[in-house]
Structures are given as structure tokens and as C-alpha cells.
Design an enzyme around this catalytic site. Sequence first.
Site, PDB file in Angstrom:
ATOM      1  N   TRP A 150       0.555  -1.346  -0.092  1.00 13.16           N
ATOM      2  CA  TRP A 150       0.141  -0.104  -0.239  1.00 13.16           C
ATOM      3  C   TRP A 150       0.770   1.345   0.080  1.00 13.16           C
ATOM      4  O   TRP A 150       0.583   2.249  -0.654  1.00 13.16           O
ATOM      5  CB  TRP A 150      -1.060   0.032   1.023  1.00 13.16           C
TER       6      TRP A 150
ATOM      7  N   ASP B 253      -1.537   6.490   5.943  1.00 20.56           N
ATOM      8  CA  ASP B 253      -2.817   5.759   5.380  1.00 20.56           C
ATOM      9  C   ASP B 253      -3.035   4.751   6.686  1.00 20.56           C
ATOM     10  O   ASP B 253      -2.324   3.657   6.919  1.00 20.56           O
ATOM     11  CB  ASP B 253      -2.148   4.960   4.145  1.00 20.56           C
TER      12      ASP B 253
ATOM     13  N   LYS C 164     -12.602  -1.519   6.935  1.00 16.52           N
ATOM     14  CA  LYS C 164     -11.951  -2.567   7.894  1.00 16.52           C
ATOM     15  C   LYS C 164     -12.654  -2.181   9.112  1.00 16.52           C
ATOM     16  O   LYS C 164     -13.191  -3.096   9.657  1.00 16.52           O
ATOM     17  CB  LYS C 164     -10.429  -2.313   7.771  1.00 16.52           C
TER      18      LYS C 164
HETATM   19  N1  PMP Z   1      -4.419   1.537   2.164  1.00 13.90           N
HETATM   20  C1  PMP Z   1      -4.281   0.229   2.625  1.00 13.90           C
HETATM   21  C2  PMP Z   1      -3.563   0.209   4.051  1.00 13.90           C
HETATM   22  C3  PMP Z   1      -5.341  -0.796   2.406  1.00 13.90           C
HETATM   23  O1  PMP Z   1      -5.144  -1.755   3.460  1.00 13.90           O
HETATM   24  C4  PMP Z   1      -6.163  -0.548   1.446  1.00 13.90           C
HETATM   25  C5  PMP Z   1      -7.025  -1.686   0.907  1.00 13.90           C
HETATM   26  N2  PMP Z   1      -7.031  -2.935   1.480  1.00 13.90           N
HETATM   27  C6  PMP Z   1      -6.019   0.372   0.513  1.00 13.90           C
HETATM   28  C7  PMP Z   1      -5.230   1.585   1.021  1.00 13.90           C
HETATM   29  C8  PMP Z   1      -6.625   0.753  -0.728  1.00 13.90           C
HETATM   30  O2  PMP Z   1      -8.234   1.150  -0.187  1.00 13.90           O
HETATM   31  P1  PMP Z   1      -9.379   1.425  -1.241  1.00 13.90           P
HETATM   32  O3  PMP Z   1      -9.490   0.120  -1.879  1.00 13.90           O
HETATM   33  O4  PMP Z   1     -10.495   1.480  -0.354  1.00 13.90           O
HETATM   34  O5  PMP Z   1      -8.932   2.348  -2.068  1.00 13.90           O
END
Ligand code: PMP
Length: 360
Positions: free
Chosen positions: A102, A172, A196
Site C-alpha cells: 500500500w 494511511d 475495515k
Molecule cells: N491502504 C491500505 C493500508 C489498505 O489496506 C487498502 C485496501 N486494502 C487501501 C489503502 C486501498 O483502499 P481502497 O480500496 O479503499 O481504495
Amino acid sequence: MDRVYNFSAGPATLPTAVLEQAQAELLNWHGTGMSVMEVSHRGKDFVELAAHSERTLRNLLAVPENYRVLFLQGGATLQFAGVPLNLAGPSATADYVVTGNWGSKASVEAGRYLKVNVAADAKDTKYTTIPDPASWTVSDDAAYLHYTPNETIYGVEFHAVPEVSAAPLVVDMSSTILSRPVDVSRFGVIYAGAQKNIGPAGLAIVIVRDDLLDRARPETPSVVNYRVMADSDSMSNTPPTLAWYLAALVFDWLTEQGGLSAMAERNKRKASKLYAAIDASNFYQNPVVPAHRSWMNIPFTLADAELDGAFLQEAAAGEFANLKGHRSVGGMRASLYNAMPEAGVDALIEFMAEFERRRG
Ligand code: PMP
């Protein structure tokens, strides 16, 4: 119908009490004779819900007065672009610390808008640790430093806020927000996708310090412009009303549970139990350096990968859903967000021990 223990990394399990309340008031919300999805977002009932939701979230996280709380769309991923667009011009540099997929994705997206300096990347450890902040190569003039407190796929987590840069910290928190108290004042921007620990996917929470509200580039789309969204109470366009409503119910539920200190105790206990069971066995293994193990996402492998299929099949035949690990890591992953009851972790540990006895 029986609910299963859902160990998904996201969209993830929600508190049963929240789903039951949503079900009970689906057809007639607050005596309106309509569902919450069918009322105007400008109407008195919904505006009150939004204000209550923000107040509850601010209380839970003890958000200081000089921060704005925004409810945006596009998940955490839109914020990967929103952060650079809001905070700096194209010739600026931003530091990114990459401790998993991420953080990597965030840095690549930001690279489309400004200069990215990858201050550290734990790739050569297969993302099983957090590089010592003393070894990071931070820029003198960074517009901000971005990191990912919990990497959902690798299950690697910061257990302290790094002190290496004078630049605002941008984090994030998608997979760790609301799992424990945090000192919001340490951060310039906190953002998180909701799926989550908060509610339905697509919603993103952004908490911004006031002095960072007015740096956006003119071309920043208004739906992701911090100032525009702050001035419109996050209603510059039609908000995802059902998601806001469910998030509000989750915030109320967290408050009833005793707030984030109570959640932290419970989450730490749940994770410790599962790590202890994994470490005590020669059959299961977690690769993450103990000091950086996540409370939220616990990947583990079986001694014989040939048994992965049988493990998952038997788990699913029982009461356990979504234990398959991410395709980039393999094996299994148990996500233990706030709404995963301790009984679910106990039952999983029992199932794992029993599987090992029969097949190990
Ligand atoms: N950042 C983290 C730490 C994540 O775990 C996730 C999704 N698993 C995301 C960003 C992406 O999130 P989204 O699919 O809501 O854009």
C-alpha cells in the site's frame, strides 16, 4: 441464519449489533417512513446524523480542535492522489516510506504529481520488518513524509510514531484506524478507507490539520479538495448516505464498547493469543519480526503448502470465512479488526490446533 467468523482483510466483518440495527430501521428510519438511503442529505434528520457521527468520531479519537474531519469518497486510493494534490506543487518533493504494497502504491500515485523520494523501502526483507527510522534518507525540504502505519497484506505495523523529519506526517491508517488510541496531534493528515474498522467500502475518512487546508493546487478536483470539503461539511456533492449512516452506527458501537482504550486491550489480547499459538507450533509460521507484528492482520503459513487447500476447505466447512492469504504472500491471513469477537479468535486457534493434530 448463522453468521460465520469472517477474517477478511476488507471489506471486513462488521459488528452484528450494527447490522441488526440497520436491518431493523431499514424501511422506516427515525420515523421518516423512508430508509436512510431515500432521505435528502440536506434534510434535518440526515444533517443531524452527520453532525452526531463527526462528534462521536472526534470523541473516540480525541481529535484536537485544530483538525477538520472529512468524509470523502473514492476509498483510500483516491487519497493517494489527493494527498500530493492538496499539499504541494509539482516541483516539490515528498518522502515516502514503503513497508508494503500500500505504501508502494501510494508512492507511485504521488509520483504522478510531484517528486517522490523513497526514504526507505523494506522490500529486501520481503516486508517482514520496519526499517529503523535512523536509516531513512529523508529530504531536507520535503513537503510531507508519508507512511503506512499498518500494511494490510504483510501484517507489519509501526508501534511508535517515527521522529525523523520536521515535515508534516501523512499516514494511511486504513487498516488500523480506531483499533487503539492515537495522538492525532502528531500528524498533519490521517486518512483511511472505511471497509475495515469503520463501515462500507468507498467511504474514506480524512483528518487534516487546519494549516494544511489551503495548499491545494487549483486543478485539484473539488471532491478531494480538503478546503472545499471542509467548508461544505463534506457535502460539496451528494455524500454516500448509507455509508455515512453505517459508519455512525459503528462509531456509536465503539463508544458503547468503552472507546478505543477498551478496543486496544481487546485487540492486543486477540492478536497476542494467535501469535502465541503460531509461535508455539512447528506447523504454523508467521514471518514478521515480533516487534513489528500487526494486531490487525496476521499472515501465517503451514509447514506444508500442499495442505493449504485442505486447511481452507475445512475452515470454510466450519465457521471460518476468508482465511486465504493475499496472492502476493500465499498461505493464510487472519484479519482481527475491532468487530472480530475474541470468541472468533479462540475458535480459530482451536481449529488450527486440531488441524495440526490430524494433518501436521
Ligand atoms: N491502504 C491500505 C493500508 C489498505 O489496506 C487498502 C485496501 N486494502 C487501501 C489503502 C486501498 O483502499 P481502497 O480500496 O479503499 O481504495
